[in-house]
Design an enzyme around this catalytic site. Structure first.
Site, mmCIF file in Angstrom:
data_model
loop_
_atom_site.group_PDB
_atom_site.id
_atom_site.type_symbol
_atom_site.label_atom_id
_atom_site.label_comp_id
_atom_site.label_asym_id
_atom_site.label_seq_id
_atom_site.Cartn_x
_atom_site.Cartn_y
_atom_site.Cartn_z
ATOM 1 N N ARG A 172 3.144 95.095 11.552
ATOM 2 C CA ARG A 172 3.325 94.137 12.358
ATOM 3 C C ARG A 172 4.780 93.676 12.435
ATOM 4 O O ARG A 172 5.055 93.024 13.678
ATOM 5 C CB ARG A 172 2.385 92.677 12.071
ATOM 6 C CG ARG A 172 1.034 92.907 12.272
ATOM 7 C CD ARG A 172 0.300 91.578 11.797
ATOM 8 N NE ARG A 172 0.603 90.370 12.340
ATOM 9 C CZ ARG A 172 0.099 90.129 13.731
ATOM 10 N NH1 ARG A 172 -0.760 90.771 14.200
ATOM 11 N NH2 ARG A 172 0.284 88.902 14.066
ATOM 12 N N ARG A 176 14.786 96.531 10.934
ATOM 13 C CA ARG A 176 15.861 97.078 11.572
ATOM 14 C C ARG A 176 17.110 97.339 10.874
ATOM 15 O O ARG A 176 17.303 96.656 10.028
ATOM 16 C CB ARG A 176 16.105 96.016 12.842
ATOM 17 C CG ARG A 176 15.251 95.910 14.095
ATOM 18 C CD ARG A 176 15.806 95.003 14.953
ATOM 19 N NE ARG A 176 14.635 94.399 15.765
ATOM 20 C CZ ARG A 176 14.006 93.446 15.732
ATOM 21 N NH1 ARG A 176 14.871 92.359 14.789
ATOM 22 N NH2 ARG A 176 13.043 92.932 16.344
ATOM 23 N N ARG A 255 -10.127 85.022 6.421
ATOM 24 C CA ARG A 255 -9.298 84.228 5.699
ATOM 25 C C ARG A 255 -9.056 82.882 6.601
ATOM 26 O O ARG A 255 -8.978 83.030 7.767
ATOM 27 C CB ARG A 255 -8.139 85.028 5.634
ATOM 28 C CG ARG A 255 -7.090 84.311 4.679
ATOM 29 C CD ARG A 255 -7.228 84.585 3.144
ATOM 30 N NE ARG A 255 -6.420 83.821 2.513
ATOM 31 C CZ ARG A 255 -6.630 83.317 1.270
ATOM 32 N NH1 ARG A 255 -7.968 83.394 0.850
ATOM 33 N NH2 ARG A 255 -5.884 82.746 0.486
ATOM 34 N N ARG A 286 4.108 78.357 5.233
ATOM 35 C CA ARG A 286 5.532 78.172 6.091
ATOM 36 C C ARG A 286 5.406 77.063 6.519
ATOM 37 O O ARG A 286 4.226 76.053 6.551
ATOM 38 C CB ARG A 286 5.346 79.039 7.234
ATOM 39 C CG ARG A 286 3.977 79.366 8.071
ATOM 40 C CD ARG A 286 4.037 80.685 8.752
ATOM 41 N NE ARG A 286 2.716 80.744 9.291
ATOM 42 C CZ ARG A 286 2.355 82.159 9.682
ATOM 43 N NH1 ARG A 286 3.212 83.071 10.337
ATOM 44 N NH2 ARG A 286 1.241 82.089 10.219
ATOM 45 N N GLU A 306 1.408 75.094 6.446
ATOM 46 C CA GLU A 306 0.257 75.928 6.622
ATOM 47 C C GLU A 306 0.025 76.425 5.314
ATOM 48 O O GLU A 306 0.744 77.176 4.561
ATOM 49 C CB GLU A 306 0.689 76.960 7.609
ATOM 50 C CG GLU A 306 -0.444 78.100 8.000
ATOM 51 C CD GLU A 306 0.056 78.903 8.968
ATOM 52 O OE1 GLU A 306 0.651 78.298 9.961
ATOM 53 O OE2 GLU A 306 -0.381 80.073 8.955
ATOM 54 N N TYR A 354 -7.256 91.865 14.637
ATOM 55 C CA TYR A 354 -5.906 90.839 14.222
ATOM 56 C C TYR A 354 -5.205 91.119 15.688
ATOM 57 O O TYR A 354 -4.122 91.653 15.570
ATOM 58 C CB TYR A 354 -5.319 91.447 12.987
ATOM 59 C CG TYR A 354 -4.093 90.652 12.412
ATOM 60 C CD1 TYR A 354 -3.774 89.425 12.992
ATOM 61 C CD2 TYR A 354 -3.581 91.097 11.274
ATOM 62 C CE1 TYR A 354 -2.833 88.715 12.309
ATOM 63 C CE2 TYR A 354 -2.653 90.165 10.585
ATOM 64 C CZ TYR A 354 -2.401 89.016 11.094
ATOM 65 O OH TYR A 354 -1.106 88.291 10.703
ATOM 66 N N ASP A 356 -3.030 89.813 18.862
ATOM 67 C CA ASP A 356 -1.996 88.925 19.188
ATOM 68 C C ASP A 356 -2.543 88.428 20.685
ATOM 69 O O ASP A 356 -3.427 88.946 21.179
ATOM 70 C CB ASP A 356 -0.619 89.323 19.302
ATOM 71 C CG ASP A 356 0.097 89.833 17.962
ATOM 72 O OD1 ASP A 356 -0.258 88.948 17.126
ATOM 73 O OD2 ASP A 356 0.834 90.809 17.724
HETATM 74 N N1 UDP Z 1 4.799 88.779 5.684
HETATM 75 C C1 UDP Z 1 5.584 88.615 4.491
HETATM 76 N N2 UDP Z 1 6.658 87.883 4.341
HETATM 77 C C2 UDP Z 1 6.861 86.952 5.361
HETATM 78 C C3 UDP Z 1 6.336 87.170 6.657
HETATM 79 C C4 UDP Z 1 5.491 87.986 6.831
HETATM 80 O O1 UDP Z 1 5.374 89.404 3.471
HETATM 81 O O2 UDP Z 1 8.001 86.277 5.223
HETATM 82 C C5 UDP Z 1 3.794 89.714 5.838
HETATM 83 C C6 UDP Z 1 2.484 89.250 5.329
HETATM 84 O O3 UDP Z 1 1.802 90.157 4.564
HETATM 85 C C7 UDP Z 1 1.860 88.785 6.694
HETATM 86 C C8 UDP Z 1 2.331 89.883 7.483
HETATM 87 O O4 UDP Z 1 3.523 90.072 7.093
HETATM 88 O O5 UDP Z 1 0.466 88.758 6.444
HETATM 89 C C9 UDP Z 1 2.264 89.551 8.785
HETATM 90 O O6 UDP Z 1 3.104 88.503 9.298
HETATM 91 P P1 UDP Z 1 2.960 87.666 10.577
HETATM 92 O O7 UDP Z 1 4.350 86.801 10.591
HETATM 93 O O8 UDP Z 1 2.797 88.657 11.610
HETATM 94 O O9 UDP Z 1 1.890 87.011 10.316
HETATM 95 P P2 UDP Z 1 0.869 85.764 11.173
HETATM 96 O O10 UDP Z 1 1.857 84.911 11.816
HETATM 97 O O11 UDP Z 1 -0.110 86.576 12.120
HETATM 98 O O12 UDP Z 1 0.259 84.946 10.159
#
Ligand code: UDP
Length: 372
Positions: A172, A176, A255, A286, A306, A354, A356
């Site tokens: 996801r 880069r 989850r 976060r 969160e 999953y 968006d």
């Molecule tokens: N992820 C990570 N470190 C980070 C942010 C994301 O390892 O700092 C990984 C983690 O496995 C997460 C996945 O990337 O579940 C997808 O992140 P995303 O931000 O897309 O998740 P969402 O916002 O849907 O919870």
């Protein structure tokens, strides 16, 4: 007795888009939701002029011109670009994984140096085709970035070892070799000025909506909580598909999340909307500072921590666990649904995906077009 063509269960993005489009085509719809508000998990609530994302941060992004045009009919979007910060112990990095991350991690200056560093870190692993999230992450970003920015975050987020998670989850995120902190590779991105709730309210304008209404009670009694009797031809269900079928083959796994929100007497707590805490020992994943989504200049601020949470029946499901075992179980429910002319499933929980936000809207538009 009032009769509806569609009973739409769930006033989130899928349900609201379906309701809007079906109403436009002359169908009578009733939308119900067990919560006391519309908008599902994109619900935003104003607190001292700040739109708080009550069920986690939602940043709209899409490559789909049609969907972008569509949502812009219901709200004006700002030019917010998501650029989260990751904090690991006393180190701070830019996300997603890009040259800013690599230069801070290794003091490299060029893409070539960064790629060489990653190659050196995984040389002895011989990963050919990554079999799980750990192998996928290691092969993309090397050991240091994996250990500091991925492993701890992912294991607390999902409550599982990275070796037991599907690799698509990490795909996801963009990777880069440019100095670009934009979290999404999307053509369009932004936050609706004034929050998300207004989008759903606009979609449901003129539509019958009954809040705090349990679907399973209604299915049994054919009566709304107000006592009014209703009938309907077809159900559009955006709750969990396993629950719709009374979990007859067993429960799908999800989850859950828990949010702790507080108002603080400062105008700027963390300098960014999203700060990820990537070490395992910090219990939350976060901190969201909501005002920064809309460049707010209020005197105070609202932040949300969160916390990932184990799911069990009765708790709020946020993420589907799309591993092999659950996908096999989902296939059984999906097979039932395909034979069932009385119901359409949609949204993250309805199709166990999953998704968006843009994908949910695109799916709803596609389903309505097929149906009507
Ligand atoms: N992820 C990570 N470190 C980070 C942010 C994301 O390892 O700092 C990984 C983690 O496995 C997460 C996945 O990337 O579940 C997808 O992140 P995303 O931000 O897309 O998740 P969402 O916002 O849907 O919870």
């Amino acid at each position: 007795m009032k009769h509806y063509d569609y009973l739409i269960v769930g006033a989130g993005l899928y349900g609201a888009t379906f309701a809007f489009e079906a109403t436009k085509r002359g169908r009578r719809v009733l939308v119900i939701d067990k919560r006391s508000h519309v908008a599902g998990n994109v619900y935003t609530k104003p607190v001292n002029g700040i739109n708080v994302h009550a069920y986690g941060a939602h940043i709209f992004h899409t490559n789909d011109d049609e969907v972008w045009e569509y949502v812009n009919r219901f709200a004006r979007f700002n030019h917010y670009v998501n650029s989260p910060i990751a904090i690991y112990k006393d180190e701070l990095y830019n996300l997603p994984f890009n040259m800013n991350t690599f230069s801070k991690m290794w003091n490299v200056k060029t893409p070539e140096q960064a790629k060489a560093k990653i190659a050196e870190q995984i040389a002895d692993l011989n990963i050919d085709v990554p079999q799980n999230l750990e192998e996928q992450a290691l092969s993309l970003v090397g050991r240091d970035v994996y250990e500091k920015l991925i492993k701890g975050y992912t294991e607390k987020q999902w409550g599982r070892d990275c070796k037991e998670l599907p690799s698509f989850i990490i795909k996801r995120l963009p990777l880069r070799f440019t100095f670009d902190n934009n979290y999404f590779n999307a053509k369009h991105q932004g936050i609706p000025i004034g929050g998300y709730t207004q989008i759903v309210e606009a979609m449901l304008d003129g539509v019958d909506v009954c809040l705090e209404q349990d679907f399973f009670d209604l299915r049994k009694t054919k009566k709304l909580r107000t006592g009014e009797e209703i009938s309907y031809d077809k159900i559009v269900f955006t709750g969990a598909i396993d629950e719709y079928y009374d979990a007859k083959y067993g429960h799908l796994a999800y989850r859950s999340l828990r949010f702790e929100t507080e108002e603080l007497e400062t105008d700027n707590y963390q300098g960014n909307a999203v700060v990820n805490y990537t070490e395992r020992e910090v219990p939350y994943t976060r901190i969201i500072e909501h005002k920064h989504f809309e460049f707010g200049s209020q005197m105070t601020t609202v932040v949300t921590r969160e916390y990932p949470d184990a799911w069990e029946p009765g708790k709020e499901p946020y993420y589907p666990i799309n591993d092999e075992e659950n996908m096999r179980l989902y296939a059984k429910y999906h097979a039932l649904a395909k034979e069932d002319a009385g119901v359409i499933f949609g949204g993250r929980l309805g199709v166990y995906k999953y998704y968006d936000m843009d994908q949910v809207i695109a799916a709803a538009l596609g389903d309505v077009a097929k149906e009507l």
